[in-house]
Each structure stands twice: as C-alpha cells, then as structure tokens.
Design a protein around this motif. Structure first.
Motif, PDB file in Angstrom:
ATOM      1  N   GLY A 364       0.794  -1.207   0.000  1.00  0.00           N
ATOM      2  CA  GLY A 364       0.000   0.000   0.000  1.00  0.00           C
ATOM      3  C   GLY A 364       0.830   1.262   0.000  1.00  0.00           C
ATOM      4  O   GLY A 364       0.307   2.364   0.060  1.00  0.00           O
ATOM      5  N   ARG A 365       2.161   1.126  -0.012  1.00  0.00           N
ATOM      6  CA  ARG A 365       3.151   2.213  -0.041  1.00  0.00           C
ATOM      7  C   ARG A 365       3.118   3.062   1.226  1.00  0.00           C
ATOM      8  O   ARG A 365       3.465   4.238   1.206  1.00  0.00           O
ATOM      9  N   SER A 366       2.721   2.449   2.352  1.00  0.00           N
ATOM     10  CA  SER A 366       2.784   3.146   3.624  1.00  0.00           C
ATOM     11  C   SER A 366       2.995   2.125   4.720  1.00  0.00           C
ATOM     12  O   SER A 366       2.690   0.935   4.566  1.00  0.00           O
ATOM     13  N   ALA A 367       3.514   2.572   5.854  1.00  0.00           N
ATOM     14  CA  ALA A 367       3.754   1.731   7.018  1.00  0.00           C
ATOM     15  C   ALA A 367       3.782   2.658   8.232  1.00  0.00           C
ATOM     16  O   ALA A 367       3.546   3.859   8.116  1.00  0.00           O
ATOM     17  N   VAL A 368       4.063   2.100   9.399  1.00  0.00           N
ATOM     18  CA  VAL A 368       4.105   2.893  10.632  1.00  0.00           C
ATOM     19  C   VAL A 368       5.472   2.733  11.278  1.00  0.00           C
ATOM     20  O   VAL A 368       5.952   1.607  11.479  1.00  0.00           O
ATOM     21  N   SER A 657      -0.601 -22.047  -8.634  1.00  0.00           N
ATOM     22  CA  SER A 657      -1.891 -21.480  -8.298  1.00  0.00           C
ATOM     23  C   SER A 657      -2.049 -21.261  -6.800  1.00  0.00           C
ATOM     24  O   SER A 657      -1.329 -21.853  -5.983  1.00  0.00           O
ATOM     25  N   ASP A 658      -3.007 -20.400  -6.456  1.00  0.00           N
ATOM     26  CA  ASP A 658      -3.406 -20.138  -5.070  1.00  0.00           C
ATOM     27  C   ASP A 658      -2.217 -19.980  -4.152  1.00  0.00           C
ATOM     28  O   ASP A 658      -2.186 -20.527  -3.044  1.00  0.00           O
ATOM     29  N   SER A 659      -1.248 -19.213  -4.598  1.00  0.00           N
ATOM     30  CA  SER A 659      -0.030 -18.996  -3.837  1.00  0.00           C
ATOM     31  C   SER A 659       0.189 -17.510  -3.599  1.00  0.00           C
ATOM     32  O   SER A 659      -0.309 -16.668  -4.346  1.00  0.00           O
ATOM     33  N   SER A 660       0.927 -17.198  -2.555  1.00  0.00           N
ATOM     34  CA  SER A 660       1.214 -15.819  -2.198  1.00  0.00           C
ATOM     35  C   SER A 660       2.714 -15.618  -2.261  1.00  0.00           C
ATOM     36  O   SER A 660       3.476 -16.322  -1.599  1.00  0.00           O
ATOM     37  N   ILE A 661       3.124 -14.642  -3.079  1.00  0.00           N
ATOM     38  CA  ILE A 661       4.548 -14.391  -3.308  1.00  0.00           C
ATOM     39  C   ILE A 661       4.809 -12.924  -2.994  1.00  0.00           C
ATOM     40  O   ILE A 661       4.155 -12.046  -3.549  1.00  0.00           O
ATOM     41  N   ARG A 662       5.770 -12.650  -2.115  1.00  0.00           N
ATOM     42  CA  ARG A 662       5.998 -11.265  -1.693  1.00  0.00           C
ATOM     43  C   ARG A 662       7.484 -11.007  -1.455  1.00  0.00           C
ATOM     44  O   ARG A 662       8.214 -11.853  -0.949  1.00  0.00           O
ATOM     45  N   GLY A 663       7.902  -9.782  -1.811  1.00  0.00           N
ATOM     46  CA  GLY A 663       9.241  -9.315  -1.476  1.00  0.00           C
ATOM     47  C   GLY A 663      10.347 -10.021  -2.216  1.00  0.00           C
ATOM     48  O   GLY A 663      11.467 -10.138  -1.698  1.00  0.00           O
ATOM     49  N   THR A 664      10.098 -10.466  -3.446  1.00  0.00           N
ATOM     50  CA  THR A 664      11.138 -11.140  -4.216  1.00  0.00           C
ATOM     51  C   THR A 664      12.146 -10.129  -4.752  1.00  0.00           C
ATOM     52  O   THR A 664      11.834  -8.961  -4.951  1.00  0.00           O
ATOM     53  N   THR A 687      -1.570 -14.325  -5.419  1.00  0.00           N
ATOM     54  CA  THR A 687      -1.468 -12.969  -4.894  1.00  0.00           C
ATOM     55  C   THR A 687       0.000 -12.608  -4.826  1.00  0.00           C
ATOM     56  O   THR A 687       0.787 -13.282  -4.155  1.00  0.00           O
ATOM     57  N   VAL A 688       0.375 -11.554  -5.546  1.00  0.00           N
ATOM     58  CA  VAL A 688       1.770 -11.132  -5.660  1.00  0.00           C
ATOM     59  C   VAL A 688       1.892  -9.725  -5.096  1.00  0.00           C
ATOM     60  O   VAL A 688       1.133  -8.835  -5.476  1.00  0.00           O
ATOM     61  N   GLN A 689       2.859  -9.536  -4.206  1.00  0.00           N
ATOM     62  CA  GLN A 689       3.089  -8.228  -3.624  1.00  0.00           C
ATOM     63  C   GLN A 689       4.576  -7.886  -3.648  1.00  0.00           C
ATOM     64  O   GLN A 689       5.428  -8.714  -3.348  1.00  0.00           O
ATOM     65  N   LEU A 690       4.849  -6.659  -4.011  1.00  0.00           N
ATOM     66  CA  LEU A 690       6.133  -6.025  -3.753  1.00  0.00           C
ATOM     67  C   LEU A 690       7.352  -6.774  -4.270  1.00  0.00           C
ATOM     68  O   LEU A 690       8.322  -6.989  -3.530  1.00  0.00           O
ATOM     69  N   PRO A 691       7.368  -7.178  -5.545  1.00  0.00           N
ATOM     70  CA  PRO A 691       8.678  -7.573  -6.089  1.00  0.00           C
ATOM     71  C   PRO A 691       9.573  -6.331  -6.049  1.00  0.00           C
ATOM     72  O   PRO A 691       9.205  -5.284  -6.583  1.00  0.00           O
ATOM     73  N   THR A 692      10.715  -6.420  -5.389  1.00  0.00           N
ATOM     74  CA  THR A 692      11.550  -5.231  -5.225  1.00  0.00           C
ATOM     75  C   THR A 692      12.374  -4.932  -6.465  1.00  0.00           C
ATOM     76  O   THR A 692      13.034  -3.890  -6.534  1.00  0.00           O
ATOM     77  N   LEU A 693      12.339  -5.829  -7.439  1.00  0.00           N
ATOM     78  CA  LEU A 693      12.991  -5.632  -8.726  1.00  0.00           C
ATOM     79  C   LEU A 693      12.222  -6.448  -9.754  1.00  0.00           C
ATOM     80  O   LEU A 693      11.828  -7.579  -9.472  1.00  0.00           O
ATOM     81  N   ILE A 712      -2.069  -8.545  -8.184  1.00  0.00           N
ATOM     82  CA  ILE A 712      -0.671  -8.127  -8.169  1.00  0.00           C
ATOM     83  C   ILE A 712      -0.617  -6.670  -7.736  1.00  0.00           C
ATOM     84  O   ILE A 712      -1.347  -5.836  -8.280  1.00  0.00           O
ATOM     85  N   SER A 713       0.245  -6.362  -6.777  1.00  0.00           N
ATOM     86  CA  SER A 713       0.286  -4.993  -6.264  1.00  0.00           C
ATOM     87  C   SER A 713       1.712  -4.554  -5.955  1.00  0.00           C
ATOM     88  O   SER A 713       2.578  -5.357  -5.631  1.00  0.00           O
ATOM     89  N   ASP A 714       1.922  -3.235  -6.104  1.00  0.00           N
ATOM     90  CA  ASP A 714       3.079  -2.531  -5.554  1.00  0.00           C
ATOM     91  C   ASP A 714       4.420  -3.005  -6.106  1.00  0.00           C
ATOM     92  O   ASP A 714       5.310  -3.421  -5.354  1.00  0.00           O
ATOM     93  N   THR A 715       4.591  -2.952  -7.415  1.00  0.00           N
ATOM     94  CA  THR A 715       5.910  -3.195  -7.991  1.00  0.00           C
ATOM     95  C   THR A 715       6.820  -2.011  -7.663  1.00  0.00           C
ATOM     96  O   THR A 715       6.378  -0.866  -7.636  1.00  0.00           O
TER      97      THR A 715
END
Length: 854
Positions: A364-368, A657-664, A687-693, A712-715
C-alpha cells in the motif's frame, strides 16, 4: 530475470551447475495478502450489469446522447410522460440466499434529488433517492442492501406513481454472497466512535456489523445528536467516506457531515426497506494530513431519524485496507491487517513510490514507524488466530551484517511475549546484483518477516498491540502488515509414509543432509513416502528427490533450514510430492553462481508441490525441463534474492496457483523459454506483492501460456505488474493470454533507462511478437505510470484487448511506442493524469464496441 543494460543474460540467470533449494524456519516466517479468506470460504462476487442490456419497458429506452456512460449506452425514458410505467429490470444471479449490495450508476442533471422505486423479485424494497449530479454527463452511484434468493433474481428500478423519476440509468453493480463477511480493515464502527447530544449505542435491529449501531437521532435530539470518528490521512487531499445506515421511516432523511468541525455538506440518506435493512452512501471528503475528525450531526437543518452502523474512510493515500475484489488472487488461510490502517501513536509514513524510499517497499506504499518507548500499532482481529506473522523493517548494522532486536506484543493488554526480529536478511546496497556493504550506497530491500505461534487461540475482536518497550532496543521499528491465522495442530504420521525418525533423521543443530537423502531412498524403495515430524532440520546441500514423497507436519512445524547459500530440495526426475513444510534459507545476498533455490530441478510428470513456505533462498521455485504437469499450489514465497517462481526451458503444462509471493528480488512469477519453449503453463489465482525488482508476473517467449486471475500490487522498480516480453529467451510460437487479473499500484521506473514502465507491459525487444497476445477482462487500478504500455523497437503484430478497465493512472491510459496493430473492445479508461491514449511508432489501433473514456 533482470539483466541491467549492458549486462549479459548469461550472467544474470539463477541457474547454477547443480541448482537447488533451501531451508526452513519455525520461529520466523511470513505470508499474506492484503485481504484473505480461508480455503473453502465463499467470497463476495461482484458483477456489473449494463442497463442497455437489461429488460427495459414502459418507455424506458436505450440512449447515447450524453457522455461518460459505460458499455454501449445508458437507459433514459424515465420522463414524466412515462410515470407509472418506465422500468429497467436486471437479472442477478446469487450463489446463496442472503444479503447483497446493489450499486446503481445514474445521472441526474435536474438540479434536485429524484427517486425511483427498487423492486426485488417483484416486491418493493424501498424508494431510492438519486441526488442531483453536476450535469447529465456526470454520473454517480447509490448503494442499497437487499435480500436475494439463491439463483436468479429480478432487480428492477421503476418510475412508480410515488416517484419523481427524470433520471438516466447506466449500470447496476451487484455484489452477492456478502452475508457474514467482516467489514473491511479500514471500517470504523459507529458504536466505538465519540457519541454526544443523545446519540447512543443500540442493538435492537438486525444486520449491523460490529457489536451494535448508533441510534438517538430522534426529533428530541435535533440540533445536538452527533457521532464523531477519528481518521488519520497520510496526505492532504480528496477522498471519500462511505456511511452505512438504516432508515425505516419510508422517506429520505438527512444529516450534516462535519469535517474537522466545518460543515462539508448535507448527506441524504434514502429510505431502506425497514429498520433491519442497511444501505451505504458515499460522500466526498477533503482530508487534512494527519488526524481528522469526521462527524455526522443532526443539525437544525436536518431531518434525522436514522441509525448509523459504520463509516469507511478512503483517504488520499488509500490507507484503508483494500476490500476483497472477488475472483482475482489466492485463497490462503490467513487474514491480513495493514499497520497504517490500525490504531497507532507512531508515525504513519507518507505514501511514496520513489525507488530507495522505505515506503516504496511497503504494501500500500505506507507503514508505521515506532521510534520512542511506548509507541505502538494496534489491530483488531476479525477472525480467531493462534499464530501471527509480522512484516517489518529494522535499521541495518554499520557493517551491513544486520542486527537483532525484540518487539513486545500484547493481546487485549496482556503480554504475549517478545517477537524476535532481525535485519540480517534485509538491506542490500550498490549496483545490481547488490552487496551487503553500506559503503556502496543506494540501500534498499528494507523489509523482512517474523512469525510466532501463540500457544492459545485469540478470538475475533481481540486487540493485538505491537509496542516498542524499554527492552526493545532497536532505534526504530517500521511495521508494514500483520497476518493472523489458525495454525492448527502439528500433523502426525499419515498412512503410506514412514517416519524419518525411524530412519535416523532427527531435528536439531546437526547437519542431516546425508541422512535425509538416505531416508528418502529407503522410503521410496519400500514404496512409501517419508514423513518429517515437527522440528527444525539443518541441511547444507541439496536434498535429492526422484519419484519421492516428502511430507512435513505443517508449515508452522516442520522446517528445513539451510546453511549459508546452500540447502533445499532438488528434483532429479520422476513423479514427486512435496507438502506441508517450510524451507528457511540463510542467504544474505544474491549469488547466482553459488546460491541454491528453495525447490529446483526436473520434476518429471505429474508432480505436486503443495502447502510449502519458502524464504531467504536465492529463488523459491526454479523448475527445469523436462518437467510436465507439475501442480504447485498453496505456496508462500517470501523475501527471495532473485525470482519467486521461474519455469525454465521446456517446462510443459505446469500450473502455479493459489499462492502468495511477496518481497522477491526479481520477477515474482516468470516463465522463461530459455533454449526451448515453456508451453501450455499457467500462473493462476495467485497474490503477488512487492517484487523489489522486475515484474509481478512475466512471460518470456513460449506457446499457449497464460497469466490468469492474479492479484498483483506494488511493484517497486524496473518492472510492470505483468509483462509479455521478448527480452529473454526464444521467440513466441503460440498465443499468450493475460486474463482476469487485478493490478494495484503497479508499473515502475526503470532507473537505468529512466523509463516509465506500465502496469501491463507488452515488450517487443529481441524479436517481433508475431503470435497473438490476448488481454481479456483485466483491471488496472492506480497505475504508477501508464496502465498499458507497448514498446519498443519491434512489432506487436496481433494484440487483442477486450474488457480492460483502467481506473486512475500517473501517465496515459494506453501508451504505444511500437509498430504493429491491435484490436480494442470494451476498454474503459478513467482518471488518467495525461491523455488516455498516446500512440507512436506506427501502431494501428482498431476500435471495437464498448470502449469509453478514450
């Protein structure tokens, strides 16, 4: 798959002389999406029904003489001459009986509110008030909650003798299967707000969310009754507030919305069918940065006499948790909570998509950020949980090797103990493929994840607090998201398996690589699978699979932990099964030549990889030819240094399928036709989030492959949400299909080229794209740059686009800098920062029907 300009593709692959995988963790792992449902839980299903395709009677008729409609037109004819007769009837299918939400899109340029009557299966369900819009080319939406039967339902908007009519109808969005679904993470319950002037909590009518609703907006409290909500916005600007209410009086009522003490407009609350029926109206709000107070007041100018259930704010940063979009994305057994949508006395990071900014790598491009003792983030569980996973960032150590720290956790004020955090697997520096030396500058890869089982089940409604106490000594804690689930009991020895403990393999600190390889051979020779009981098993090299079955006690219980750059599972042919375990690598930097993947190799025909959690390896899954028919599902792949999944070479008929991949650290999902074509394979419902590259999902050559129904979110940088590209590998030899995907905040800047990449990127680079590329029913929301980008020097000869929805972009809707041609139908574009269509390079756009906004 990211060779920088001037870097050869050979040196950029993750293939080693004997590739492999690695590791596992029981104390620290990760996994989530922004919203999740347990397997088997019915999701809300939404469908948009165009009015011009509905049954129109009594003078209601299709028209197209005003702009801004969707589909091929709208329905007019709700004129005084057709009063008592005009009707538009939609057929709405519901999988189960229960509550549904109807959102009717309309235009009302008369200058005053008008009404129609809503009929559900022939029975009046209330009069719908349709407030005036700016003009006849401006469209608005009004929502109503109704009860539908299982199967087909008739929903009609009628100009009865009791109505004022004189509106145009564009479409109906029906969301079914909503009964019992929790409110979105950003919803504020009225019963927990600040109440004054006679407004009071009640629970004597059904259908509310939370623990009750707020009544007291009676004539006796006119001029005083008020409900005030506290809303934090990361930035100043325009947003909305959705107000859920009931109005069983039989006529529209009003309250006044106050934003930070100033009147922001009178809110019309149309009648609902009765006091147990709830509806939602949306009100525009201008937010200030930081704290805001939104109040609904029964002023002397209002008619009041309504009940309030909740308020859902959407701030300029979109800081509320995204709601379940329906079909796209994975079904995984955990619920996710955004830190910035919780309650905090820390600092909410301003949303930022700038490469190398911490917020750019947060969901979501925000954190605390917590920097002082006593600062905290609180979230409220919407489902029971006995295990949690936290995504966070700690500062790096001065030498780049990382530091360890604790963070205190509480449930309803009672200590849960300390979570153990580390920065050793985060923070890389310098130019690709990056180092651990802070002197090289350009720090990024800020986040890691930690997990813990709680030893007891926390019920829904429990308030979880993550707090920096005096004993928590890191200079700062940046919290991104929390995931909570029920881990269940550890699995026991299943039928048809032999226990590894009986074959000399035991958990502990000793290296069991040789013993585990031997045990797999023994079990296979006995015609059995090998069961790994709960525990952590240290491996220092490949664990070889050749027609073997390997099963753990569950992802929270059985862990294969790597050593250095090594450790993991390696397929050598045959039909194998891997399930119910975690692989915890110990990589701290990308090393393509020496690092090993979590699971790698040739998996023969018909293998299965299921319910596996992988982190801190070079790659999650690296699948080589001649693998055919592999089914990989229920994966959680976190914080790899290169790809999440790569189907490499002549891989055939394989589905992830039906997998969650984040921060690659590279493509989250890739099909790479290196030397031979990947064929007939699919990335489906992930569900794919935040591949950093690089990209969320990428298809490099091949035939008959598809990317379907993914969220897919937040490349972050140098990649798109989805790319079809001839940059690497063999030319395309068959059709490639991209369908049903939802892309949020995707596309990014390629800093080496200073190029702005689209959310969907069709890239004709090394060779022409001569075979069909089919884009069907994809949705792009809040694209960083253009939603659809076609480039570069070659031809995109046969692009077929149908049902593309583009909602807000930082650049164009469709941007073309290539030759070739494409057909576009039912492509709807809105909210672009620049021209909706920008074409260069000789590309021919062939327009079909149903296009709007461009």
């Amino acid at each position: 798959m990211y060779p920088a300009p001037g870097t050869s593709r050979t040196t950029r692959t993750t293939r080693t002389s004997k590739p492999a995988a690695l590791a596992a963790a029981v104390a620290l792992l990760a996994g989530l999406t922004l919203w999740t449902l347990a397997p088997g839980t019915a999701r809300a299903a939404s469908v948009v029904l165009e009015a011009e395709s509905a049954a129109n009677t009594g003078g209601a008729a299709v028209a197209a003489d005003h702009a801004g409609y969707t589909g091929t037109g709208f329905v007019g004819g709700f004129t005084d001459g057709n009063k008592g007769a005009a009707k538009t009837s939609f057929t709405v299918q519901a999988a189960t009986a229960g509550t549904a939400t109807l959102a009717v899109r309309y235009a009302n340029g008369t200058g005053s509110a008008k009404t129609l009557t809503l009929l559900v299966n022939g029975v009046a369900a209330g009069q719908v008030t349709l407030p005036a819009t700016a003009n006849w080319d401006t469209w608005a939406t009004v929502r109503q909650d109704v009860t539908l039967n299982s199967g087909a339902n008739t929903v009609a908007y009628a100009f009865t003798a009791a109505d004022s009519g004189n509106v145009n109808l564009d479409s109906l969005t029906a969301t079914t299967g909503t009964t019992g679904t929790p409110a979105p993470g950003g919803t504020l319950e009225a019963e927990t707000a600040a109440l004054s002037g006679g407004a009071a909590v009640a629970a004597d009518h059904a259908g509310y969310t939370g623990t009750g609703f707020v009544g007291g907006y009676t004539d006796g409290n006119k001029g005083t009754a008020r409900t005030a909500f506290a809303v934090t916005s990361a930035t100043a600007g325009s947003g909305t507030a959705d107000i859920r209410y009931a109005n069983g009086t039989g006529s529209a009522k009003t309250l006044t919305l106050l934003v930070n003490g100033a009147a922001a407009g009178q809110v019309t609350l149309p009648a609902t069918a009765n006091w147990d029926t709830w509806a939602t109206v949306r009100q525009p709000v201008t937010y200030a940065a930081g704290s805001n107070t939104l109040a609904l007041a029964f002023t002397a100018a209002d008619s009041g006499n309504v009940n309030l259930d909740s308020l859902t704010p959407t701030t300029p940063a979109g800081s509320t948790a995204p709601t379940d979009p329906g079909t796209p994305g994975a079904d995984l057994p955990y619920t996710g909570y955004e830190a910035e949508a919780g309650t905090t006395n820390g600092t909410v990071l301003t949303p930022d998509r700038t490469y190398l900014a911490v917020a750019s790598e947060a969901s979501g491009r925000s954190a605390v950020e917590l920097t002082r003792t006593g600062q905290y983030v609180e979230i409220t569980l919407t489902a029971p949980a006995d295990a949690i996973n936290l995504r966070y960032s700690l500062p790096d150590s001065a030498d780049g090797t990382g530091q360890d720290a604790t963070l205190s956790a509480y449930a309803d004020g009672q200590a849960l103990g300390s979570l153990h955090l580390t920065s050793r697997y985060a923070w890389v520096y310098g130019a690709y493929p990056y180092t651990n030396n802070p002197a090289d500058g350009q720090p990024h890869r800020f986040f890691d994840e930690t997990r813990a089982t709680l030893g007891r089940t926390l019920p829904a409604g429990t308030v979880l607090r993550f707090q920096k106490d005096a004993a928590d000594t890191a200079a700062s804690y940046t919290l991104d998201l929390v995931e909570a689930e029920q881990a269940g009991a550890a699995g026991t020895l299943p039928a048809g398996y032999v226990s590894a403990a009986d074959l000399g393999v035991t958990p502990g600190t000793q290296d069991v690589t040789a013993a585990l390889n031997s045990a797999l051979t023994t079990a296979r020779n006995q015609g059995k699978g090998l069961f790994l009981p709960a525990g952590t098993y240290v491996v220092s090299d490949h664990v070889d699979l050749s027609g073997a079955k390997l099963r753990g006690a569950g992802v929270w219980y059985t862990v294969l932990r790597g050593t250095g750059l090594k450790g993991g599972l390696y397929g050598t042919g045959g039909t194998s099964t891997v399930e119910d375990l975690a692989i915890d690598g110990q990589n701290t930097v990308r090393d393509d030549a020496n690092g090993q993947a979590g699971i790698e190799g040739d998996f023969g025909t018909g293998s299965v990889i299921r319910n596996v959690w992988i982190r801190h390896t070079k790659v999650g899954l690296w699948i080589n030819a001649p693998t055919k028919g592999l089914q990989a599902t229920g994966l959680r792949i976190r914080d790899t240094y290169a790809d999440g999944v790569n189907l490499h070479g002549a891989v055939d008929s394989t589905v992830v399928s039906d997998s969650s991949i984040r921060g690659t650290g590279d493509d989250a999902l890739a099909m790479w036709s290196d030397g031979a074509a990947v064929t007939n394979s699919a990335f489906r419902h992930n569900t794919v989030q935040l591949p950093t590259l690089a990209n969320g999902a990428a298809v490099y050559g091949g035939s008959g492959n598809s990317v379907e129904d993914n969220l897919i979110s937040d490349t972050v940088t140098a990649g798109a949400g989805i790319t079809v590209s001839s940059r690497f590998g063999q030319p395309f030899t068959g059709t490639t299909t991209v369908s049903g995907n939802l892309l949020r905040r995707t596309g990014s800047l390629e800093v080496n080229w200073n190029s702005r990449l689209g959310a969907i990127w069709i890239y004709a680079d090394q060779s022409d794209l001569t075979r069909p590329v089919v884009l069907n029913d994809n949705t792009v929301q809040d694209s960083t740059y253009s939603a659809l980008l076609l480039s570069w020097q070659k031809q995109v000869a046969d692009l077929r686009v149908d049902g593309l929805v583009i909602d807000r972009t930082g650049h164009h809707g469709i941007e073309v800098n290539a030759g070739g041609q494409g057909t576009f139908a039912n492509t709807r574009i809105s909210g672009t920062a620049d021209a909706p269509l920008n074409v260069a390079g000789g590309f021919t756009v062939q327009r079909g029907t149903g296009n709007t906004g461009w």
